[in-house]
Design a protein around this motif. Structure first.
Motif, PDB file in Angstrom:
ATOM      1  N   GLN A  50      -4.174   1.137  -2.770  1.00  0.00           N
ATOM      2  CA  GLN A  50      -5.360   0.635  -2.086  1.00  0.00           C
ATOM      3  C   GLN A  50      -6.631   1.227  -2.694  1.00  0.00           C
TER       4      GLN A  50
ATOM      5  N   ALA B 237      -3.188   4.296   0.877  1.00  0.00           N
ATOM      6  CA  ALA B 237      -2.230   4.382  -0.229  1.00  0.00           C
ATOM      7  C   ALA B 237      -2.972   4.414  -1.572  1.00  0.00           C
TER       8      ALA B 237
ATOM      9  N   GLN C  37      -0.489  -4.404   2.275  1.00  0.00           N
ATOM     10  CA  GLN C  37      -1.182  -3.194   1.832  1.00  0.00           C
ATOM     11  C   GLN C  37      -2.303  -3.552   0.856  1.00  0.00           C
TER      12      GLN C  37
ATOM     13  N   HIS D 262       3.916  -4.839   0.647  1.00  0.00           N
ATOM     14  CA  HIS D 262       2.975  -4.504  -0.420  1.00  0.00           C
ATOM     15  C   HIS D 262       1.808  -5.474  -0.424  1.00  0.00           C
TER      16      HIS D 262
END
Length: 114
Positions: free
Chosen positions: A40, A37, A67, A64
């Motif tokens: 990230q 993502a 993540q 989230h």
């Protein structure tokens, strides 16, 4: 209703936001390249800068948070880090980070430590 930041944060005015989309495109390119993502990539890049940099991502959603934690697993090779740093340096960010009165009060313009 639009983004509230566009009313008082110079970096989020419509004009600045349009110019700053180059950074979004860069992060998105690296996210696709690393198959992670965009958030990230941003966190992994921060973590790769200096051992004492510790980003503090904030979220209200467990997904989230997971993540964000997984961003620590994103690794850049030395060549990739040079490339991404060069790409980031080439982006001219439009608009100040904060309104002038807030920048002065939080020390946002304090020179970095050497």
């Amino acid at each position: 209703m639009g983004d509230e930041r566009s009313y008082h944060v110079p970096r989020f005015t419509p004009e600045s936001l349009k110019a700053n989309m180059a950074l979004d495109a860069l992060v998105s390119k690296w996210a696709q390249r690393k198959e992670v993502a965009p958030s990230q990539i941003a966190l992994a890049w921060l973590l790769a800068q200096k051992p004492w940099i510790g980003p503090i991502p904030v979220t209200t959603k467990i997904a989230h948070m997971q993540q964000n934690i997984a961003a620590a697993s994103v690794v850049f090779s030395a060549d990739e880090l040079r490339e991404i740093n060069s790409d980031v340096a080439a982006v001219k960010i439009a608009g100040a980070r904060l309104p002038a009165e807030e920048e002065n009060s939080v020390g946002a313009n304090t020179p970095p430590r050497t």
